[in-house]
Design a protein around this motif. Structure first.
Motif, short mmCIF file in Angstrom:
data_model
loop_
_atom_site.label_atom_id
_atom_site.label_comp_id
_atom_site.label_asym_id
_atom_site.label_seq_id
_atom_site.Cartn_x
_atom_site.Cartn_y
_atom_site.Cartn_z
N ARG A 62 -5.40 -8.10 11.72
CA ARG A 62 -6.52 -7.32 11.16
C ARG A 62 -6.76 -7.65 9.68
NH1 ARG A 62 -6.35 -1.96 10.72
NH2 ARG A 62 -4.08 -1.83 10.48
N ILE A 105 2.53 -5.17 2.86
CA ILE A 105 1.41 -5.49 3.72
C ILE A 105 1.35 -6.99 3.99
CG2 ILE A 105 -1.10 -5.55 3.93
CD1 ILE A 105 0.17 -2.82 4.37
N GLU A 141 -5.55 5.51 9.49
CA GLU A 141 -4.18 5.40 8.99
C GLU A 141 -3.99 4.28 7.98
OE1 GLU A 141 -5.18 5.47 12.18
OE2 GLU A 141 -3.95 4.13 13.44
N ASP A 142 -5.02 3.48 7.74
CA ASP A 142 -4.97 2.47 6.68
C ASP A 142 -5.31 3.07 5.32
OD1 ASP A 142 -6.45 0.14 8.97
OD2 ASP A 142 -4.36 0.20 8.33
N LEU A 199 -9.68 -6.90 4.73
CA LEU A 199 -9.31 -5.83 5.64
C LEU A 199 -10.38 -5.72 6.72
CD1 LEU A 199 -8.52 -3.07 2.95
CD2 LEU A 199 -7.06 -4.95 3.70
N ARG A 211 0.84 -1.19 0.00
CA ARG A 211 0.00 0.00 0.00
C ARG A 211 0.88 1.24 0.00
NH1 ARG A 211 -2.62 -0.19 6.13
NH2 ARG A 211 -0.69 0.32 7.28
N LEU A 232 -10.60 -1.58 10.37
CA LEU A 232 -9.87 -0.55 9.64
C LEU A 232 -9.72 0.73 10.45
CD1 LEU A 232 -11.30 -1.21 6.10
CD2 LEU A 232 -8.87 -1.17 6.69
N LYS A 233 -8.58 1.38 10.25
CA LYS A 233 -8.25 2.62 10.94
C LYS A 233 -8.02 3.71 9.90
CE LYS A 233 -5.65 -0.12 14.33
NZ LYS A 233 -4.33 -0.31 14.97
N SER A 238 2.08 -4.00 11.28
CA SER A 238 1.03 -2.99 11.39
C SER A 238 -0.36 -3.53 11.05
CB SER A 238 1.35 -1.80 10.48
OG SER A 238 1.46 -2.23 9.13
N VAL A 239 -0.43 -4.65 10.36
CA VAL A 239 -1.73 -5.19 9.94
C VAL A 239 -1.99 -6.59 10.49
CG1 VAL A 239 -1.60 -3.83 7.83
CG2 VAL A 239 -0.95 -6.25 7.78
#
Length: 123
Positions: free
Chosen positions: A66, A47, A88-89, A82, A37, A85-86, A62-63
Protein backbone atom coordinates in the motif's frame (compact mmCIF):
# COMPACT_ATOMS: atom_id res chain seq x y z
CA UNK A 1 20.81 18.90 10.34
CA UNK A 2 17.14 19.42 9.55
CA UNK A 3 14.35 17.28 8.17
CA UNK A 4 11.12 18.95 7.05
CA UNK A 5 8.18 16.62 6.49
CA UNK A 6 5.13 17.74 4.54
CA UNK A 7 2.20 16.46 2.54
CA UNK A 8 -0.06 15.21 5.29
CA UNK A 9 -3.75 16.01 5.51
CA UNK A 10 -7.26 14.68 5.79
CA UNK A 11 -8.29 11.97 3.33
CA UNK A 12 -11.13 9.49 3.03
CA UNK A 13 -10.56 5.78 3.42
CA UNK A 14 -9.25 4.33 0.19
CA UNK A 15 -7.59 7.58 -0.77
CA UNK A 16 -3.96 8.48 -1.33
CA UNK A 17 -1.38 10.99 -0.13
CA UNK A 18 2.25 11.66 -0.96
CA UNK A 19 4.48 12.67 1.91
CA UNK A 20 7.79 14.46 1.36
CA UNK A 21 10.75 14.94 3.65
CA UNK A 22 13.37 17.51 2.66
CA UNK A 23 16.80 17.24 4.29
CA UNK A 24 19.51 19.81 4.87
CA UNK A 25 22.76 20.05 6.77
CA UNK A 26 24.03 16.57 5.94
CA UNK A 27 25.17 14.74 2.80
CA UNK A 28 21.77 13.25 2.06
CA UNK A 29 22.95 10.72 -0.48
CA UNK A 30 25.26 9.08 2.05
CA UNK A 31 22.50 7.82 4.32
CA UNK A 32 19.62 5.40 4.28
CA UNK A 33 16.34 7.03 5.32
CA UNK A 34 13.31 5.82 7.18
CA UNK A 35 9.68 6.68 7.80
CA UNK A 36 7.90 5.99 11.08
CA UNK A 37 4.46 6.86 12.40
CA UNK A 38 2.88 7.42 15.78
CA UNK A 39 -0.82 7.07 16.37
CA UNK A 40 -2.51 8.66 19.41
CA UNK A 41 -1.74 6.70 22.55
CA UNK A 42 0.65 4.35 20.76
CA UNK A 43 4.39 4.04 20.40
CA UNK A 44 6.16 5.20 17.27
CA UNK A 45 6.39 2.36 14.77
CA UNK A 46 8.55 1.62 11.75
CA UNK A 47 6.93 2.01 8.34
CA UNK A 48 9.58 1.94 5.63
CA UNK A 49 13.28 2.30 4.90
CA UNK A 50 15.24 3.03 1.75
CA UNK A 51 18.95 2.58 1.12
CA UNK A 52 21.21 5.49 0.21
CA UNK A 53 20.99 4.62 -3.47
CA UNK A 54 17.29 3.84 -3.48
CA UNK A 55 18.03 0.35 -4.68
CA UNK A 56 16.85 -1.42 -1.55
CA UNK A 57 13.63 -0.92 0.41
CA UNK A 58 12.08 -2.45 3.50
CA UNK A 59 8.47 -2.20 4.68
CA UNK A 60 6.43 -3.05 7.73
CA UNK A 61 3.96 -5.85 7.05
CA UNK A 62 1.07 -3.53 7.89
CA UNK A 63 1.80 -1.25 4.91
CA UNK A 64 3.42 -3.60 2.41
CA UNK A 65 1.70 -3.27 -0.97
CA UNK A 66 0.00 0.00 0.00
CA UNK A 67 2.88 2.38 0.76
CA UNK A 68 5.94 3.08 -1.40
CA UNK A 69 9.13 4.77 -0.28
CA UNK A 70 11.39 6.53 -2.77
CA UNK A 71 14.05 9.22 -2.82
CA UNK A 72 15.57 11.86 -5.06
CA UNK A 73 19.16 12.49 -4.00
CA UNK A 74 19.43 15.49 -6.33
CA UNK A 75 16.62 17.14 -4.36
CA UNK A 76 17.70 15.85 -0.93
CA UNK A 77 14.21 14.50 -0.48
CA UNK A 78 12.64 11.20 0.53
CA UNK A 79 9.02 10.41 -0.29
CA UNK A 80 6.33 8.11 1.03
CA UNK A 81 3.39 7.38 -1.27
CA UNK A 82 0.37 6.30 0.75
CA UNK A 83 -2.37 4.41 -1.07
CA UNK A 84 -5.50 2.46 -0.09
CA UNK A 85 -5.50 4.36 3.17
CA UNK A 86 -7.41 3.02 6.15
CA UNK A 87 -8.66 4.81 9.28
CA UNK A 88 -6.05 2.89 11.28
CA UNK A 89 -3.33 4.64 9.25
CA UNK A 90 -4.19 7.87 11.08
CA UNK A 91 -0.98 9.06 12.73
CA UNK A 92 1.81 11.59 12.70
CA UNK A 93 4.40 10.45 10.16
CA UNK A 94 8.10 11.11 10.78
CA UNK A 95 11.18 10.78 8.62
CA UNK A 96 14.69 10.19 9.95
CA UNK A 97 18.27 9.54 8.93
CA UNK A 98 19.54 6.01 9.48
CA UNK A 99 22.56 5.65 11.80
CA UNK A 100 23.97 2.64 10.02
CA UNK A 101 22.94 -0.83 8.95
CA UNK A 102 21.67 -2.23 12.27
CA UNK A 103 18.33 -1.70 13.99
CA UNK A 104 16.75 -1.11 10.59
CA UNK A 105 13.19 -1.32 11.91
CA UNK A 106 13.79 0.27 15.29
CA UNK A 107 14.00 3.88 16.40
CA UNK A 108 17.44 2.97 17.77
CA UNK A 109 18.70 2.79 14.22
CA UNK A 110 17.80 6.39 13.35
CA UNK A 111 18.68 9.93 14.35
CA UNK A 112 17.84 13.51 13.33
CA UNK A 113 14.08 13.16 13.24
CA UNK A 114 11.84 15.58 11.40
CA UNK A 115 8.92 17.35 13.09
CA UNK A 116 6.29 15.06 11.60
CA UNK A 117 3.26 15.55 9.40
CA UNK A 118 -0.29 14.58 10.39
CA UNK A 119 -2.24 12.08 8.30
CA UNK A 120 -5.90 11.63 9.16
CA UNK A 121 -8.02 9.03 7.38
CA UNK A 122 -11.79 9.26 7.76
CA UNK A 123 -14.10 6.29 7.38
Amino acid sequence: VQLQASGGGLVQAGGSLRLSCAASGRTFSGYAMGWFRQAPGKEREFIARISWSGGSTLYADSVKGRFTISRDNAKNTVYLQLSSLKPEDTAVFYCAFARGTTWRTSERGYDYWGQGTQVTVSS
